[in-house]
Design an enzyme around this catalytic site. Structure first.
Site, mmCIF file in Angstrom:
data_model
loop_
_atom_site.group_PDB
_atom_site.id
_atom_site.type_symbol
_atom_site.label_atom_id
_atom_site.label_comp_id
_atom_site.label_asym_id
_atom_site.label_seq_id
_atom_site.Cartn_x
_atom_site.Cartn_y
_atom_site.Cartn_z
ATOM 1 N N ARG A 143 5.494 5.939 10.717
ATOM 2 C CA ARG A 143 4.076 5.481 11.277
ATOM 3 C C ARG A 143 3.569 6.841 12.041
ATOM 4 N NH1 ARG A 143 1.696 1.427 9.032
ATOM 5 N NH2 ARG A 143 3.280 0.164 9.786
ATOM 6 N N CYS A 146 0.967 -1.332 0.014
ATOM 7 C CA CYS A 146 0.034 -0.083 -0.068
ATOM 8 C C CYS A 146 0.703 1.415 -0.058
ATOM 9 C CB CYS A 146 -0.993 -0.056 1.253
ATOM 10 S SG CYS A 146 -0.346 -0.440 2.884
ATOM 11 N N HIS A 182 -2.660 6.546 3.876
ATOM 12 C CA HIS A 182 -1.222 6.669 3.832
ATOM 13 C C HIS A 182 -0.886 8.209 3.009
ATOM 14 C CE1 HIS A 182 -0.611 3.041 5.609
ATOM 15 N NE2 HIS A 182 0.151 2.433 4.511
ATOM 16 N N LYS A 209 10.636 -2.168 0.117
ATOM 17 C CA LYS A 209 9.500 -2.427 -0.771
ATOM 18 C C LYS A 209 9.133 -1.263 -1.780
ATOM 19 C CE LYS A 209 6.989 -5.509 2.284
ATOM 20 N NZ LYS A 209 5.769 -5.630 3.100
HETATM 21 C C1 2RA Z 1 1.975 -0.941 6.285
HETATM 22 N N1 2RA Z 1 2.301 -0.990 4.046
HETATM 23 O O1 2RA Z 1 1.557 0.216 6.276
HETATM 24 C C2 2RA Z 1 2.203 -1.622 5.038
HETATM 25 C C3 2RA Z 1 1.195 -2.606 5.278
HETATM 26 N N2 2RA Z 1 1.411 -3.348 4.037
HETATM 27 O O2 2RA Z 1 2.437 -1.192 7.358
#
Ligand code: 2RA
Length: 352
Positions: free
Chosen positions: A252, A130, A259, A230
């Protein structure tokens, strides 16, 4: 009649969004719809487009009448079951990380590389992570016109990217600090969470409420995280630029869903803001929200639940004439997961 499509993992977080997406479509190309999940969820009744469907247990026979199987399950289940679906005659569209970097499995974002979907020697098509997906529709449009050379990205990733447990933890943390005068000394937020009875063990590795955490995914070599690698590897594969220079820092943030990414993209030739605006305006899955007199820009809270990629803060980098800086928001459970998988399946249906 149209092909039969199956959702494998139909009762999970992404599978449920997949059903919402199907319900919201004006028309669907499917002759049949099948819901597959773990034996624990088998027998559950779920309404899809006004028809009650009974969830069937994952088994080899479950795939016998299926043409396209969309997998929304953990990596190890996809690794085991996608080949079984293929053996039974289905094309597997997989949303896990199990096959993304397999050279015999195309990694598809329909707006960017739909043509790759037909080159699938293993019968499997992979859906990107994502974080990569959240910027791909926008970046793909610019690459087509100006030729992407270098990509520097910082992500602002929502808790739901890390699953339901992470959503629950963020909500509990927010509740634990709400209405409290939490201090601003090192460790004050952590202390408030412990005082509220939350376990010290957290999916985020540090408090996320009142904080940002520069760590997403798992530890990889030389200090990188799996999410950062990734972004690099998947961007190269999707855009078809094996030597694209990419550097990512994944962070995060205390957001439940959607996102965001700050993108610094360098092209073969000079790109003006007006040119970029024109391209974004013309892209059907991109919404440009960028009136500099506004202020006008996308935010996760403003776009969550939406299908497009939202782009704003488009600037020509002052010291880098071939470089654009912009900010992207995309719902990580929709375009970032369920929607892109579904769009790949729609692409297959229209090619039949
Ligand atoms: C995340 N992109 O946000 C990853 C989930 N596959 O943790």
């Amino acid at each position: 009649e149209g092909p039969t499509v199956a959702i494998v993992g139909a009762t999970g977080a992404v599978g449920s969004v997949m059903i919402e997406i199907m319900n919201a479509r004006e028309t669907v190309p499917w002759g049949g719809i099948k819901l597959i999940a773990s034996p624990r969820s088998a027998g559950k009744k779920i309404d899809v487009r006004g028809v009650e469907h009974t969830v069937v247990a994952l088994s080899p026979e479950a795939f016998d009448d299926v043409d396209i199987a969309m997998f929304d399950v953990p990596d190890e289940l996809s690794a085991q079951w996608a080949p079984v679906a293929v053996e039974r005659g289905a094309v597997a569209v997989d949303n896990s990380g199990a096959f993304r970097m397999d050279p015999e499995v195309p990694l598809v974002v329909p707006e960017v590389n739909a043509h790759r979907a037909s080159e699938r020697p293993k019968g499997i098509i992979a859906n990107p992570n994502c974080t990569t997906l959240s910027m791909m529709a926008a970046l793909g449009e610019l690459h087509r016109e100006f030729g992407l050379r270098e990509l520097v990205v910082s992500s602002y990733q929502a808790a739901s990217g890390s699953g339901q447990e992470a959503i629950d933890r963020l909500r509990a943390e927010i509740e634990a600090v709400a209405g409290k005068q939490v201090g601003d000394r090192a460790g004050d937020v952590a202390e408030a969470l412990v005082a509220a009875g939350l376990p010290e063990e957290t999916p985020f590795k540090a408090p996320l409420a009142l904080n940002v955490v520069p760590w997403c995914g798992s530890r990889k070599e030389d200090g990188w995280t799996s999410e950062e690698l990734k972004v690099r590897n998947e961007s190269r594969k999707i855009l078809g630029i094996p030597d694209l220079k990419v550097s990512a820092t994944c962070v995060r943030v205390p957001v439940v869903t959607t996102h965001s990414l700050a993108v610094h993209a360098t092209f073969d030739r000079e790109v003006s803001v007006a040119q970029a605006h024109r391209i974004f305006d013309g892209a059907s899955s991109v919404v440009l929200q960028d009136d500099p007199d506004g202020p006008d820009f996308p935010t996760p809270a403003g776009v969550v639940g939406g299908e497009p990629t939202y782009v704003g803060r488009v600037r020509q980098a002052v010291d880098f004439p071939n470089t654009l800086d912009f900010f992207v928001c995309g719902d990580n459970l929709r375009k970032g997961a369920a929607l892109n998988t579904y769009e790949i399946a729609e692409t297959l249906a229209s090619a039949e």
